[in-house]
Write a protein that holds these residues in place. Structure first.
Motif, PDB file in Angstrom:
ATOM      1  N   THR A   7       0.636  -0.893  -0.153  1.00 39.20           N
ATOM      2  CA  THR A   7      -0.048   0.306  -0.058  1.00 39.20           C
ATOM      3  C   THR A   7       0.924   1.415   0.231  1.00 39.20           C
ATOM      4  O   THR A   7       1.878   1.090   0.860  1.00 39.20           O
ATOM      5  N   LEU A   8       0.305   2.087  -0.962  1.00 37.05           N
ATOM      6  CA  LEU A   8       1.536   3.122  -1.039  1.00 37.05           C
ATOM      7  C   LEU A   8       0.563   4.426  -0.691  1.00 37.05           C
ATOM      8  O   LEU A   8      -0.437   4.824   0.055  1.00 37.05           O
ATOM      9  N   ILE A   9       1.766   5.330   0.814  1.00 35.78           N
ATOM     10  CA  ILE A   9       1.041   6.969   1.829  1.00 35.78           C
ATOM     11  C   ILE A   9       1.676   7.758   1.584  1.00 35.78           C
ATOM     12  O   ILE A   9       3.859   7.502   0.991  1.00 35.78           O
ATOM     13  N   CYS A  10       1.505   8.364   0.954  1.00 37.69           N
ATOM     14  CA  CYS A  10       2.364   9.826   1.225  1.00 37.69           C
ATOM     15  C   CYS A  10       3.022  10.133   2.900  1.00 37.69           C
ATOM     16  O   CYS A  10       3.118   9.179   3.585  1.00 37.69           O
ATOM     17  N   ASP A  11       4.120  10.679   2.725  1.00 38.45           N
ATOM     18  CA  ASP A  11       4.659  10.524   3.966  1.00 38.45           C
ATOM     19  C   ASP A  11       4.656  10.897   4.622  1.00 38.45           C
ATOM     20  O   ASP A  11       4.908  10.404   5.558  1.00 38.45           O
ATOM     21  N   ASN A  12       3.708  12.198   4.953  1.00 37.25           N
ATOM     22  CA  ASN A  12       3.294  12.650   6.182  1.00 37.25           C
ATOM     23  C   ASN A  12       2.003  11.807   6.421  1.00 37.25           C
ATOM     24  O   ASN A  12       0.963  11.896   7.497  1.00 37.25           O
ATOM     25  N   MET A  13       1.835  10.595   6.156  1.00 34.38           N
ATOM     26  CA  MET A  13       0.718   9.348   5.987  1.00 34.38           C
ATOM     27  C   MET A  13       1.453   8.671   7.108  1.00 34.38           C
ATOM     28  O   MET A  13       0.354   8.524   8.327  1.00 34.38           O
TER      29      MET A  13
END
Length: 352
Positions: free
Chosen positions: A219-225
């Motif tokens: 699962t790809l997430i943004c760094d700030n997630m």
């Protein structure tokens, strides 16, 4: 992981005096292998992150040193050595933070000196052999790191990773991703969360791509997630690679790694650094002694956008790496075993 999912990102075509690399700047949209024949091309490929990942950089440097020396017209050992030193110095200027670059080049020089008294062709043959050994040994090292890391993990765990420390960053398997691939071979499955890793998006473009290619649950997430997925209980361990480890256990890795480590500490999640012995620099006392490379402004302002996403002329600060303090690191996993704090005691023991 089936053989067809394992991509070798750095190869030697000796017959054509060519270094073949997977251009990682084009992923995930295009899988293109470049054929590099000049020192300028190899230098640019390392500098521009077409080849990236500490072990892969070392492999490319080894092959580059061999190919550069192979081109020499020198007729004596002494003259060939002068040409080799020029090639080494030039390649060393491409990435000042990556210790594997210098490690590989120094190793090539050591092998060169061992061949003193032999013919020019014999020395060139020895350099080719040494460069191939660097690649083969890295494959073995990565698998052993994966085995050691897998011993700390359990089936079904949620894993967070930052940047790319996978098969395309090494000879095979990767470092931080090695336990993921080895686990999959054995029916042990993990749920991987990949930080996108701004500003060059190695997590989005590379880690998510290669894990997805291999059939891993990613699962790809943004760094700030990262904080929210940790708070929600989705993460059981953080696995990262590194470019340099200091004697005290401070580690330099892709920018944003230290922030992930701080979050993991807050939420009580183990933070594991995966480091081949070649990245451990016992001459470097602390992270304060690690040079941090600054990258071009456009990586933040324009690189990924059709139109600029920042005011024209605005000042930028774009460090390529940050240093994670040793107090935030649960363990440093190497091919020679797992080091625990205090690292100034446990790391030197790995070399004995």
């Amino acid at each position: 992981m089936s053989e067809n999912t394992v991509i070798q990102s750095v190869l030697l075509d000796d017959e054509n005096s060519t270094l073949v690399i997977l251009d990682q700047t084009l992923l995930p949209n295009e899988k293109l292998f470049l054929r590099l024949t000049s020192q300028n091309q190899i230098w640019e490929a390392i500098y521009s992150l077409r080849v990236r990942g500490a072990p892969a950089i070392g492999i490319a440097a080894g092959f580059g040193a061999y190919l550069g020396t192979k081109e020499s017209k020198a007729e004596t050992y002494e003259a060939l050595y002068e040409d080799f030193k020029k090639v080494k110095e030039y390649l060393a200027s491409s990435r000042p933070t990556a210790v594997n670059l210098f490690w590989a080049l120094d190793r090539m020089e050591t092998r060169f000196k061992k061949e003193e008294g032999k013919t020019v062709e014999e020395v060139k043959k020895a350099l080719k052999e040494e460069a191939e050994n660097i690649r083969k040994e890295d494959e073995t090292i990565c698998k052993t790191i994966g085995e050691n890391s897998l011993s700390l993990l359990k089936d079904g765990m949620g894993i967070l990773t930052h940047c790319n420390a996978g098969t395309i960053a090494t000879a095979k398997y990767g470092t931080a991703l090695a336990p993921i691939y080895l686990g999959k071979e054995r029916g042990i499955n993990f749920k991987v969360y990949a930080d996108e890793t701004r500003p060059l998006l190695q997590g989005a473009r590379l880690t998510a791509w290669e894990l997805n290619e291999a059939g891993v649950d990613v699962t790809l997430i943004c760094d700030n997630m990262a904080s929210i997925v940790m708070k929600e209980g989705k993460i059981n361990a953080v696995l990262v690679g590194c470019d340099r480890v200091a004697l005290n256990g401070d580690t330099a890795n892709k920018i944003g790694t230290s922030g992930v480590a701080i979050l993991a500490k807050h939420y009580g999640i183990p933070f594991y650094v995966h480091a081949p012995l070649s990245t451990i620099d016992l001459k470097c006392s602390t992270g304060n002694d690690i040079h941090i490379e600054l990258r071009p402004d456009e990586e933040i302002t324009t690189k990924w956008y059709e139109k600029p996403m920042a005011p024209e002329g605005v000042k930028t600060y774009n460090p390529c790496f940050d240093v994670t303090d040793n107090s935030l690191i649960t363990a440093i996993i190497t091919e020679k075993g797992i080091a625990y704090p205090p690292y100034n005691e446990s790391l030197p023991k790995l070399f004995k």
